[in-house]
Design an enzyme around this catalytic site. Structure first.
Site, PDB file in Angstrom:
ATOM      1  N   ASP A  51      67.155 -36.204  11.284  1.00 23.24           N
ATOM      2  CA  ASP A  51      66.229 -36.810  12.410  1.00 23.24           C
ATOM      3  C   ASP A  51      65.448 -36.146  13.162  1.00 23.24           C
ATOM      4  OD1 ASP A  51      68.373 -39.810  12.132  1.00 23.24           O
ATOM      5  OD2 ASP A  51      66.107 -39.778  11.816  1.00 23.24           O
ATOM      6  N   ILE A  54      62.334 -35.256  11.619  1.00 26.19           N
ATOM      7  CA  ILE A  54      61.371 -36.529  11.338  1.00 26.19           C
ATOM      8  C   ILE A  54      60.678 -37.021  12.515  1.00 26.19           C
ATOM      9  CG2 ILE A  54      61.177 -38.527  10.087  1.00 26.19           C
ATOM     10  CD1 ILE A  54      63.623 -37.961   8.555  1.00 26.19           C
ATOM     11  N   HIS A 136      46.024 -50.189   6.824  1.00 23.97           N
ATOM     12  CA  HIS A 136      44.539 -50.848   6.131  1.00 23.97           C
ATOM     13  C   HIS A 136      43.788 -49.717   6.349  1.00 23.97           C
ATOM     14  CE1 HIS A 136      45.975 -54.897   5.645  1.00 23.97           C
ATOM     15  NE2 HIS A 136      46.679 -54.877   6.724  1.00 23.97           N
ATOM     16  N   CYS A 178      43.945 -48.960   1.148  1.00 26.13           N
ATOM     17  CA  CYS A 178      42.849 -49.270   0.525  1.00 26.13           C
ATOM     18  C   CYS A 178      41.846 -48.234   0.291  1.00 26.13           C
ATOM     19  CB  CYS A 178      42.033 -50.714   0.647  1.00 26.13           C
ATOM     20  SG  CYS A 178      43.072 -52.173   0.739  1.00 26.13           S
ATOM     21  N   SER A 206      49.455 -55.367  -2.939  1.00 28.15           N
ATOM     22  CA  SER A 206      50.827 -55.436  -2.556  1.00 28.15           C
ATOM     23  C   SER A 206      51.584 -55.744  -3.784  1.00 28.15           C
ATOM     24  CB  SER A 206      50.994 -56.176  -1.360  1.00 28.15           C
ATOM     25  OG  SER A 206      50.670 -57.443  -1.735  1.00 28.15           O
TER      26      SER A 206
END
Lengths: 301, 613
Positions: A51, A54, A136, A178, A206
């Site tokens: 961790d 990260i 998105h 996308c 998806s």
């Protein structure tokens, strides 16, 4: 053959691994983006990156969302076998903190002095970094939290800053949005390898909805990527060429793309665990060192 | 044992209340001499200045001998059943850090106290730190007062030492560091949401501080609490989440609750009664309320396994005390709920101005875990167990036949008594009395008296009366088969698909009791107890009604659209169709069919493509 194996052992030249995993979408119906990021987080932790190495950025909370019928869980498949949220998760940037500015500051290291260590990318010139973005996006941009965007030019410049400040040895960039391939078109720094879930003009789709939870649980590309990574263990020798084959058009409906021209090594010789895992290299020495005797300073030169 | 089934009447209560109270206090005193723990706490708290009495807080490890010069860790869990059927669990983990901050010692050795917090406290010269993360709102009207209150979202208030010169700058750095430790967005705390209360938040630790310029208070009401906040919180515990009470902290159950709050409180406390040296105390608290309907599945029965999906197997080896307290104040005689495994230890504590009694399980004693090496406390609310109870239902399928089942329950542990069962079934359910069976506990039970009057169609219903002897603690089942009748179409109600009702069966019984019922004096008695006269001393009269039944009879389809469509289609087909045929059909003269030879020749000609004969 032995020389080849020995060469492989010392080949990659990195000494530590970092991962920056970002989910940029807010709102309950974007559950799948959080699930994407958490499944990569889970794989990366399983293969050995701790961790402290990260930086996990989640723009919204799905696990304890009041609309989640099973609190404290995020599932990747409607059979609900795998809870990718887990019991031992540490999110470094959450909610409103996931902004373009914070993301770029993390990458370039220009953070305010009081930022705690867990929120910093303290990589050096021998670090292999995995960067995963999902959300998105469109042709040349990625949307952050429905209110701002990062463009591919900004991203390429950030990587160039990282290169000039010697903040990475090799960098693997994966994006699941996308028209994801547009985000790596403008890269120009060396030692970058990029993967995207769809080409320019295509949408990433998806996977499947779950009627109990009411939303789509995961995106196709990351779903098959997770399936692929579940077969990897710290000592496996799978290389990047197999990663490029993940999710062909028959499964993904979009065409995943990749870019390796800036990468100096041959992708067929790059192990998956070079980026997704944290494999320690052990050198065995036959000398004995007496730890109780006082150390002698090196002679002046 | 007979007393426990005694339904107290008001007379009894009025006469014997004083006696009972006396009995109870003497019993309690007896218990006190046998089973009570040393609980007097008030003296110990003198030095901790405005400390609210924390539930069931055993005194800190302060024996009269010189104080131990090392870190100390205690853990406890308090379980309090709430009036609404929910259950409230409160964890407290207390680590005392043997380090003196009033002096000028540099601290570099950490034993039980977490190093991350210790470094933060020393670097930012923090005197007191209180931070809480809460999800949900505490419903005081339903649940009473919590042991440690907290607002929804995140709340942070800090008292700095008076050596700090730039309090605002230190506050900003502190919030950033804490946001990294607890994985929360505490870095959004800045001057726009920070205040300096002038009177409200006095220090909870020792010290007589009046200068409120060293106090800062901020809340983030939108802050979400989830597993990512619980993970670092658990890592501050000496035993982590591996041993002791912290094994119960599983996020999937903790966040599926109505209220969840975790907090960290750091303050200086005295190490000895004279307060010559001080040490830092870290209290980590976690309060959670489990809802009766979401977590409890509607049943008023709670156990550790049901709440946390884990049981306790051992105490934390680093803990000097590890205890579980269950609030049994509302259950002194065990009549409201039953707590198992039973424990001989009881303790009393004054909490929020109320003296509460607790059952104690000491996890440092191996005996608490029993033979199965795990402790799973079970609280089961006692169901009301009336002596006589009955149910009735229809079994079978289809619209031709069925069965009526009547179940009569006798909950008396050792007395059998007779009951009279009356069933009046309408004539359109034709009972077959030869299929009447009565069975108790699987064996046949012949009624001693049966009166049956068969029905007459459209005149009178069936009447079935039986005297049954109910064996003690059993279920008696009366079954009879029936066939449904087809009524005349005028006899159906306008809503025949609703079904037809069968009235309740009546069960009249003399139920055993021990109370003498005086039939002569009807004065000074409430009306509900004097309705049925009763002469026998050992039993009282009771009537129980079963549910009515709703039975579907075979019903023709009365639906108007269906009939209209059928009729219209028939009229159209017959009337219009015939007319159309008559008008458009042409008639041709048909030759008689040729002989066999000619027919075969025609077939061959057809094959050859030649015109036919």
């Amino acid at each position: 053959d032995l020389n080849d194996k020995a060469g492989q052992f010392f080949n990659s030249g990195h000494t530590n691994n970092w991962a920056v995993l970002v989910c940029t979408s807010r709102f309950w119906f974007n559950y799948r983006h959080v699930a994407n990021t958490l499944s990569v987080y889970r794989s990366v932790k399983r293969l050995g990156i701790p961790d402290s190495r990260i930086v996990l950025m989640l723009a919204d909370d799905m696990a304890c969302n009041h609309r989640n019928p099973k609190p404290a869980t995020v599932f990747s498949h409607k059979n609900m076998e795998l809870n990718v949220y887990g019991d031992d998760v540490e999110v470094d940037y959450r909610g409103y903190e996931v902004t373009v500015e914070n993301f770029l500051r993390v990458l370039t290291g220009r953070l305010p002095a009081s930022t705690p260590r867990s929120k910093r990318l303290l990589s050096d010139d021998r670090s292999n970094i995995l960067i995963y973005l999902t959300g998105h996006g469109g042709n040349g941009f990625l949307k952050f939290q429905d209110s701002e965007e990062i463009s591919n030019v900004e991203l390429a410049d950030a990587f160039e800053q990282m290169w000039q400040k010697r903040r990475y040895n090799e960098l693997l960039f994966i994006i699941d949005t996308c028209q994801g391939a547009s985000m790596y078109e403008r890269f120009y720094s060396p030692n970058l390898m990029a993967l995207a879930s769809s080409q320019v003009g295509e949408d990433s789709l998806s996977h499947q909805p779950d009627l109990a939870i009411g939303v789509h649980l995961m995106d196709r590309y990351t779903f098959y990527l997770l399936e692929f990574l579940e077969d990897i263990h710290p000592s496996s020798t799978t290389n990047m060429n197999q990663l490029f084959k993940v999710c062909p058009k028959s499964q993904c409906v979009s065409t995943p793309g990749h870019r390796t021209d800036l990468f100096l090594r041959d992708p067929g010789r790059v192990l998956i665990t070079d980026f997704f895992g944290s494999v320690r290299k052990v050198e065995i020495t036959m000398e004995t060192i007496n730890l109780s005797s006082p150390m002698e300073p090196l002679p002046e030169r | 044992i007979a007393n426990s089934y005694n339904r107290p009447t008001l007379i009894q209560l009025q006469n014997t209340r004083e006696e009972e109270e006396e009995q109870q206090t003497t019993a309690q005193q007896e218990e006190q001499t046998k089973r009570w723990e040393a609980t007097e706490l008030e003296e110990e708290h003198v030095h901790d200045a405005a400390v609210p009495p924390l539930a069931g807080d055993p005194p800190a490890a302060d024996p009269p001998s010189p104080p131990p010069s090392k870190d100390d860790f205690q853990e406890e869990l308090v379980i309090r059943p709430l009036h609404s059927g929910d259950i409230y669990a409160s964890f407290q983990f207390r680590t005392v850090w043997d380090a003196d901050f009033m002096g000028d010692q540099k601290v570099s050795h950490y034993r039980l106290f977490p190093k991350s917090l210790g470094q933060v406290i020393t670097k930012f010269s923090v005197r007191e730190l209180h931070i809480s993360f809460t999800q949900g709102y505490w419903r005081t009207m339903q649940w009473g007062q919590p042991y440690l209150p907290s607002p929804p979202g995140a709340e942070l208030w800090v008292w700095f030492q008076d050596t700090v010169t730039d309090v605002d700058g230190t506050w900003k750095e502190l919030t950033n560091v804490l946001s990294g430790i607890f994985c929360a967005s505490l870095n959004f705390i800045d001057s726009t949401n920070t205040v300096q209360p002038s009177a409200s938040f006095k220090p909870l630790g020792i010290g007589n501080v009046t200068d409120h310029s060293f106090l800062r208070y901020a809340t983030l009401p939108r802050e979400i609490v989830c597993t990512e906040n619980l993970t670092p919180w658990k890592k501050l515990l000496p035993c982590g989440s591996k041993a002791g009470l912290s094994v119960l902290l599983k996020s999937e159950k903790l966040f599926h609750s109505t209220f969840h709050s975790q907090a960290v409180h750091v303050r200086p406390v005295c190490q000895d009664p004279q307060c010559r040296t001080t040490s830092m105390e870290l209290r980590q608290t976690l309060n959670v309320v489990f809802d009766l309907h979401t977590s409890g599945q509607g049943k008023r029965e709670w156990s550790l396994f049901k709440m946390f999906s884990r049981t306790l197997t051992e105490a934390c080896p680093l803990a000097s005390s590890s205890k579980v307290y269950v609030d049994v104040t509302d259950n002194p005689q065990g009549e409201q709920f039953e707590l198992s495994p039973a424990t001989p230890l009881l303790t009393q504590a004054v909490v929020l101005g109320d003296r509460r009694t607790y059952s104690v399980y000491d996890l440092t004693q191996q005996a608490s875990f029993g033979s199965s090496r795990s402790l799973n406390m079970l609280l089961r609310w006692k169901m009301l167990r009336p002596l006589l109870h009955s149910e009735r239902y229809v079994a079978g399928y289809g619209l031709q036949a069925g069965e009526i089942h009547t179940l009569i329950y006798n909950h008396h542990p050792y007395r059998a008594f007779p009951v009279l069962l009356l069933s009046a079934v309408p004539w359109y359910l034709r009972l077959y009395i030869h299929t009447l069976t009565v069975s108790s506990k699987g064996k046949d039970n012949r009624p001693s008296y049966i009166h049956y009057q068969p029905s007459k169609d459209r005149e009178r219903p069936h009447l079935l009366e039986m005297l049954l002897q109910l064996p003690p603690n059993s279920v008696t089942e009366v079954t009879v088969e029936f066939e449904r009748a087809l009524l005349k179409w005028t006899e159906y109600t306008p809503d025949p698909n609703h079904g037809f009702y069968v009235g309740s069966s009546v069960i009249s019984a003399l139920v055993p009791s021990v109370v003498a019922m005086d039939t002569n004096s009807t004065l000074d008695r409430p009306l509900f107890s004097s309705f049925f006269p009763c002469k026998e001393e050992a039993s009282y009269f009771m009537r129980v009604y079963t549910e009515p039944l709703l039975v579907n009879l075979p019903t023709p389809d009365f639906s108007m659209p269906y009939n209209v469509i059928c009729l219209t289609c028939t009229v159209v087909a017959v009337g219009y169709g015939s007319l159309y045929n008559l008008l458009t059909r042409t008639f041709q003269v048909d030759e008689p069919s040729p002989g066999l030879a000619k027919r075969i020749a025609n077939v061959i000609r057809r094959f050859r493509g030649v015109p036919l004969l």
